[in-house]
Motif scaffolding. Structure first.
Motif, PDB file in Angstrom:
ATOM      1  N   ILE A 171       0.867  -1.294  -0.094  1.00 27.04           N
ATOM      2  CA  ILE A 171      -0.132   0.007   0.049  1.00 27.04           C
ATOM      3  C   ILE A 171       0.899   1.245   0.152  1.00 27.04           C
ATOM      4  O   ILE A 171       0.747   2.243   0.363  1.00 27.04           O
ATOM      5  N   GLU A 172       2.152   1.125  -0.590  1.00 28.60           N
ATOM      6  CA  GLU A 172       2.822   2.319  -0.608  1.00 28.60           C
ATOM      7  C   GLU A 172       3.064   3.158  -2.205  1.00 28.60           C
ATOM      8  O   GLU A 172       3.250   4.201  -1.872  1.00 28.60           O
ATOM      9  N   ASN A 173       2.653   2.419  -2.989  1.00 30.69           N
ATOM     10  CA  ASN A 173       2.374   3.074  -4.070  1.00 30.69           C
ATOM     11  C   ASN A 173       1.188   3.700  -4.581  1.00 30.69           C
ATOM     12  O   ASN A 173       0.235   3.062  -4.410  1.00 30.69           O
ATOM     13  N   TRP A 174       0.900   5.108  -4.528  1.00 32.16           N
ATOM     14  CA  TRP A 174      -0.490   5.715  -4.426  1.00 32.16           C
ATOM     15  C   TRP A 174      -1.093   5.437  -5.718  1.00 32.16           C
ATOM     16  O   TRP A 174      -2.443   5.395  -5.548  1.00 32.16           O
ATOM     17  N   SER A 175      -0.736   4.992  -6.902  1.00 37.78           N
ATOM     18  CA  SER A 175      -1.436   4.562  -7.978  1.00 37.78           C
ATOM     19  C   SER A 175      -1.762   3.030  -8.016  1.00 37.78           C
ATOM     20  O   SER A 175      -2.590   2.631  -8.856  1.00 37.78           O
ATOM     21  N   TYR A 176      -1.567   2.341  -6.815  1.00 35.03           N
ATOM     22  CA  TYR A 176      -1.975   1.053  -6.907  1.00 35.03           C
ATOM     23  C   TYR A 176      -3.505   0.756  -6.177  1.00 35.03           C
ATOM     24  O   TYR A 176      -3.750   1.519  -5.426  1.00 35.03           O
ATOM     25  N   GLY A 177      -4.036  -0.184  -6.909  1.00 37.04           N
ATOM     26  CA  GLY A 177      -5.506  -0.593  -6.313  1.00 37.04           C
ATOM     27  C   GLY A 177      -5.650  -0.808  -5.080  1.00 37.04           C
ATOM     28  O   GLY A 177      -6.486  -0.259  -4.289  1.00 37.04           O
ATOM     29  N   LYS A 178      -4.639  -1.481  -4.496  1.00 35.73           N
ATOM     30  CA  LYS A 178      -4.646  -1.938  -2.950  1.00 35.73           C
ATOM     31  C   LYS A 178      -4.696  -0.750  -2.329  1.00 35.73           C
ATOM     32  O   LYS A 178      -5.357  -0.526  -1.033  1.00 35.73           O
ATOM     33  N   THR A 179      -3.740   0.203  -2.442  1.00 41.12           N
ATOM     34  CA  THR A 179      -3.676   1.548  -1.688  1.00 41.12           C
ATOM     35  C   THR A 179      -4.866   2.217  -1.703  1.00 41.12           C
ATOM     36  O   THR A 179      -5.207   2.676  -0.475  1.00 41.12           O
ATOM     37  N   GLN A 180      -5.569   2.156  -2.872  1.00 45.03           N
ATOM     38  CA  GLN A 180      -6.788   2.850  -3.058  1.00 45.03           C
ATOM     39  C   GLN A 180      -7.806   2.312  -2.121  1.00 45.03           C
ATOM     40  O   GLN A 180      -8.738   3.205  -1.629  1.00 45.03           O
ATOM     41  N   GLY A 181      -7.934   0.980  -2.057  1.00 43.44           N
ATOM     42  CA  GLY A 181      -9.038   0.288  -1.420  1.00 43.44           C
ATOM     43  C   GLY A 181      -8.711   0.530  -0.073  1.00 43.44           C
ATOM     44  O   GLY A 181      -9.673   0.889   0.836  1.00 43.44           O
ATOM     45  N   VAL A 182      -7.723   0.453   0.605  1.00 46.86           N
ATOM     46  CA  VAL A 182      -7.455   0.866   2.029  1.00 46.86           C
ATOM     47  C   VAL A 182      -7.694   2.407   2.355  1.00 46.86           C
ATOM     48  O   VAL A 182      -8.353   2.637   3.298  1.00 46.86           O
ATOM     49  N   TYR A 183      -7.288   3.115   1.465  1.00 44.33           N
ATOM     50  CA  TYR A 183      -7.559   4.508   1.546  1.00 44.33           C
ATOM     51  C   TYR A 183      -8.955   4.839   1.768  1.00 44.33           C
ATOM     52  O   TYR A 183      -9.507   5.694   2.522  1.00 44.33           O
ATOM     53  N   ARG A 184      -9.977   3.959   0.796  1.00 42.33           N
ATOM     54  CA  ARG A 184     -11.412   4.484   0.937  1.00 42.33           C
ATOM     55  C   ARG A 184     -11.776   3.804   2.182  1.00 42.33           C
ATOM     56  O   ARG A 184     -13.070   4.518   2.653  1.00 42.33           O
ATOM     57  N   MET A 185     -11.428   2.885   2.887  1.00 43.55           N
ATOM     58  CA  MET A 185     -11.758   2.139   3.960  1.00 43.55           C
ATOM     59  C   MET A 185     -11.455   3.036   5.059  1.00 43.55           C
ATOM     60  O   MET A 185     -12.355   3.431   5.870  1.00 43.55           O
ATOM     61  N   ILE A 186     -10.555   4.086   5.140  1.00 39.98           N
ATOM     62  CA  ILE A 186     -10.027   4.771   6.263  1.00 39.98           C
ATOM     63  C   ILE A 186     -11.017   6.030   6.107  1.00 39.98           C
ATOM     64  O   ILE A 186     -11.594   6.514   6.996  1.00 39.98           O
ATOM     65  N   GLN A 187     -11.008   6.616   4.856  1.00 42.09           N
ATOM     66  CA  GLN A 187     -11.844   7.493   4.617  1.00 42.09           C
ATOM     67  C   GLN A 187     -13.283   7.162   5.112  1.00 42.09           C
ATOM     68  O   GLN A 187     -14.065   8.252   5.875  1.00 42.09           O
ATOM     69  N   ASP A 188     -13.836   6.142   4.843  1.00 33.80           N
ATOM     70  CA  ASP A 188     -15.290   5.546   5.415  1.00 33.80           C
ATOM     71  C   ASP A 188     -15.233   5.519   6.681  1.00 33.80           C
ATOM     72  O   ASP A 188     -16.278   6.080   7.350  1.00 33.80           O
ATOM     73  N   PHE A 189     -14.328   4.958   7.400  1.00 36.84           N
ATOM     74  CA  PHE A 189     -14.237   4.938   8.665  1.00 36.84           C
ATOM     75  C   PHE A 189     -14.306   6.401   9.455  1.00 36.84           C
ATOM     76  O   PHE A 189     -15.147   6.534  10.448  1.00 36.84           O
ATOM     77  N   LYS A 190     -13.326   7.291   8.871  1.00 38.14           N
ATOM     78  CA  LYS A 190     -13.319   8.498   9.600  1.00 38.14           C
ATOM     79  C   LYS A 190     -14.860   9.287   9.546  1.00 38.14           C
ATOM     80  O   LYS A 190     -15.346  10.067  10.283  1.00 38.14           O
TER      81      LYS A 190
END
Ligand code: XIL
Length: 297
Positions: A171-190
């Motif tokens: 989840i280190e590469n900003w353009s990677y699907g997994k990074t974006q998936g985790v990002y969306r989860m954190i955004q949703d949790f917040k």
């Protein structure tokens, strides 16, 4: 400063390592670890298979060995980990649905009660996403998509004093699907008030000269959601000095990047020992990568 921990502390950060309880009797190992680092993660000893080998029968002997070794030296401890698809106790394998969900909740409560008020961070959930950003299939995922937020709510109630992290690799590469998936989860949790304080980027790198795309942007983007970020399990194939320097600099450039942990002390201690990925060689000597990190802190 002349050690990694002291250098990181100059900017209010920590520099940590993973410790294996079985190696603490090795004086070269424990001397380096106690000198250089100020944050300690148990490499395996606080995982579910170690801490609850039978249902309701908790075993903290190895975890406490590491906890006591660290705190006697004034070092802080990151808890790793409470809910994961791997290194589960075998009895989880015969459960599913609501009974597995309850076992997870009971596990979080039991382990967090033991360490209540004692740890700086807990990796509450580890590695729950696929490479494409969807949820990883696992027995825990099969208990319902809300298992991650249930784990975090349970953890907050069990110990309000410890920072609660989601931890993953790739989840280190900003353009990677997994990074974006985790990002969306954190955004949703917040946005919904699900308690979460930090994201751990494992940072298992495969060498070469450059970092995964926009690594620093990944750190700052997570941080902008209102969580701390940390590099939690760093190792780099052949200890590329430019990658070690670059990942350290990226953390230093992001105010909410609170610290860096390397996943072991000497190359010979690493789970990737044939890749020489750490900051000390098998003899306990500082490698070139050590100096590139120290100078970047
Ligand atoms: C590894 C340990 O280093 C090994 O000793 C063990 O056999 C397997 O687990 N991601 C994680 C860590 O979150 O817990 C893993 O640690 C490495 C990958």
């Amino acid at each position: 400063a002349s050690t990694l921990g002291a250098a990181a502390a100059q900017s209010g950060r920590y520099f940590g390592t993973a410790i294996a309880a079985g190696r603490l009797g090795d004086s070269t190992y424990s001397t380096i670890a106690g000198r250089e680092f100020n944050m300690i993660t148990a490499e395996n000893e606080m995982k579910p298979d170690a801490t609850e080998p039978q249902r309701g029968q908790f075993n903290f002997s190895s975890g406490d060995q590491i906890y006591n070794w660290a705190t006697q030296r004034g070092l802080k401890v990151r808890g790793h980990t409470l809910a994961w698809h791997a290194q589960q106790p075998s009895w989880w394998g015969s459960l599913s649905g609501s009974s597995l969900r309850q076992a997870m909740i009971d596990h979080i409560n039991g382990v967090m009660a033991h360490y209540k008020g004692k740890l700086a961070y807990w990796d509450v959930v580890n590695e729950a996403f696929n490479e494409d950003g969807s949820r990883r299939n696992s027995n825990l995922q099969n208990t319902g998509n809300d298992w991650i937020e249930v784990a975090f709510r349970t953890a907050r109630a069990a110990d309000p004093s410890v920072k609660l992290c989601y931890n993953d690799y790739n989840i280190e590469n900003w353009s990677y699907g997994k990074t974006q998936g985790v990002y969306r989860m954190i955004q949703d949790f917040k946005s919904r008030g699900v308690p979460i304080d930090c994201v751990g980027l494992q940072t298992h790198f495969t060498g070469g000269s450059s970092l995964p795309g926009n690594f620093q942007q990944t750190l700052s983007s997570f941080a902008a959601l209102g969580v701390d970020v940390a590099l939690t399990e760093v190792d780099v194939t052949n200890a590329s000095t430019s990658q070690y320097q670059g990942l350290t600099q990226a953390c230093m450039n992001v105010p909410r990047c609170v610290g860096i942990t390397v996943w072991g002390v000497r190359d010979s201690d690493s789970w990737r020992s044939n890749e020489s990925p750490l900051l000390f060689d098998g003899g306990g000597n500082k490698k070139a990568a050590y100096n590139s990190v120290l100078n970047a802190l």
